[in-house]
Design a protein around this motif. Structure first.
Motif, mmCIF file in Angstrom:
data_model
loop_
_atom_site.group_PDB
_atom_site.id
_atom_site.type_symbol
_atom_site.label_atom_id
_atom_site.label_comp_id
_atom_site.label_asym_id
_atom_site.label_seq_id
_atom_site.Cartn_x
_atom_site.Cartn_y
_atom_site.Cartn_z
ATOM 1 N N GLY A 19 34.355 -38.475 27.915
ATOM 2 C CA GLY A 19 35.277 -39.352 27.213
ATOM 3 C C GLY A 19 34.801 -40.790 27.198
ATOM 4 O O GLY A 19 33.669 -41.087 27.556
ATOM 5 N N LYS A 20 35.694 -41.681 26.795
ATOM 6 C CA LYS A 20 35.404 -43.112 26.750
ATOM 7 C C LYS A 20 36.317 -43.848 27.714
ATOM 8 O O LYS A 20 37.392 -43.368 28.058
ATOM 9 N N THR B 18 26.395 -37.045 38.114
ATOM 10 C CA THR B 18 25.128 -37.007 37.383
ATOM 11 C C THR B 18 25.434 -37.205 35.908
ATOM 12 O O THR B 18 26.131 -36.394 35.293
ATOM 13 N N THR B 19 24.932 -38.292 35.329
ATOM 14 C CA THR B 19 25.216 -38.594 33.929
ATOM 15 C C THR B 19 24.340 -37.775 32.986
ATOM 16 O O THR B 19 23.271 -37.317 33.359
ATOM 17 N N TRP B 20 24.800 -37.636 31.763
ATOM 18 C CA TRP B 20 24.068 -36.931 30.714
ATOM 19 C C TRP B 20 23.376 -37.926 29.781
ATOM 20 O O TRP B 20 23.156 -37.644 28.626
ATOM 21 N N PHE C 154 40.117 -38.423 41.114
ATOM 22 C CA PHE C 154 39.249 -39.594 41.147
ATOM 23 C C PHE C 154 39.025 -40.051 39.718
ATOM 24 O O PHE C 154 39.149 -39.276 38.766
ATOM 25 N N THR C 155 38.744 -41.341 39.554
ATOM 26 C CA THR C 155 38.553 -41.935 38.243
ATOM 27 C C THR C 155 37.160 -42.532 38.173
ATOM 28 O O THR C 155 36.746 -43.257 39.080
ATOM 29 N N ALA D 146 33.962 -49.619 26.259
ATOM 30 C CA ALA D 146 34.890 -49.217 25.200
ATOM 31 C C ALA D 146 34.221 -48.312 24.158
ATOM 32 O O ALA D 146 34.872 -47.446 23.586
ATOM 33 N N LEU D 147 32.918 -48.491 23.922
ATOM 34 C CA LEU D 147 32.243 -47.763 22.850
ATOM 35 C C LEU D 147 31.431 -46.558 23.310
ATOM 36 O O LEU D 147 31.273 -45.598 22.571
ATOM 37 N N LYS D 148 30.894 -46.614 24.507
ATOM 38 C CA LYS D 148 29.984 -45.573 24.997
ATOM 39 C C LYS D 148 30.757 -44.329 25.425
ATOM 40 O O LYS D 148 31.745 -44.404 26.136
ATOM 41 N N ASN D 149 30.298 -43.173 24.995
ATOM 42 C CA ASN D 149 30.881 -41.906 25.430
ATOM 43 C C ASN D 149 30.259 -41.531 26.780
ATOM 44 O O ASN D 149 29.047 -41.516 26.913
ATOM 45 N N ILE D 150 31.089 -41.271 27.755
ATOM 46 C CA ILE D 150 30.629 -40.901 29.093
ATOM 47 C C ILE D 150 30.650 -39.383 29.198
ATOM 48 O O ILE D 150 31.648 -38.733 28.878
#
Length: 81
Positions: A2-3, A27-29, A44-45, A56-60
């Motif tokens: 999500g964002k 671990t990020t994609w 957890f957040t 605000a713009l990057k999809n996590i």
């Protein structure tokens, strides 16, 4: 995935089964860093480690693994002589 800030809800039984001193490995994609901004016994957040505009713009998108000590079993360690 999500964002902005992403809240990951742990299973209902988690807080009754596992110590609140659990650890989370992220671990990020993609080519960005994330971090945990809040951790409770129920969730957890996570957020992206960057400026407000990128957040605000990057999809996590991340994979995560959660480790914790069970409350109902004593950890016994053995050592060979």
């Amino acid at each position: 995935e999500g964002k902005g800030n992403i809240k990951v809800q742990l299973p209902e039984y988690w807080s009754r089964l596992v110590s609140p001193a659990y650890t989370v490995h992220l671990t990020t994609w993609g080519n960005y860093a994330t971090h945990i901004i809040e951790k409770t016994e129920d969730y957890f957040t996570i957020s992206i480690s960057s400026n407000v505009l990128v957040k605000a713009l990057k999809n996590i998108k991340v994979d995560y693994i959660v480790h914790g000590s069970r409350l109902d079993a004593v950890l016994v360690t053995e050592q060979d002589a």
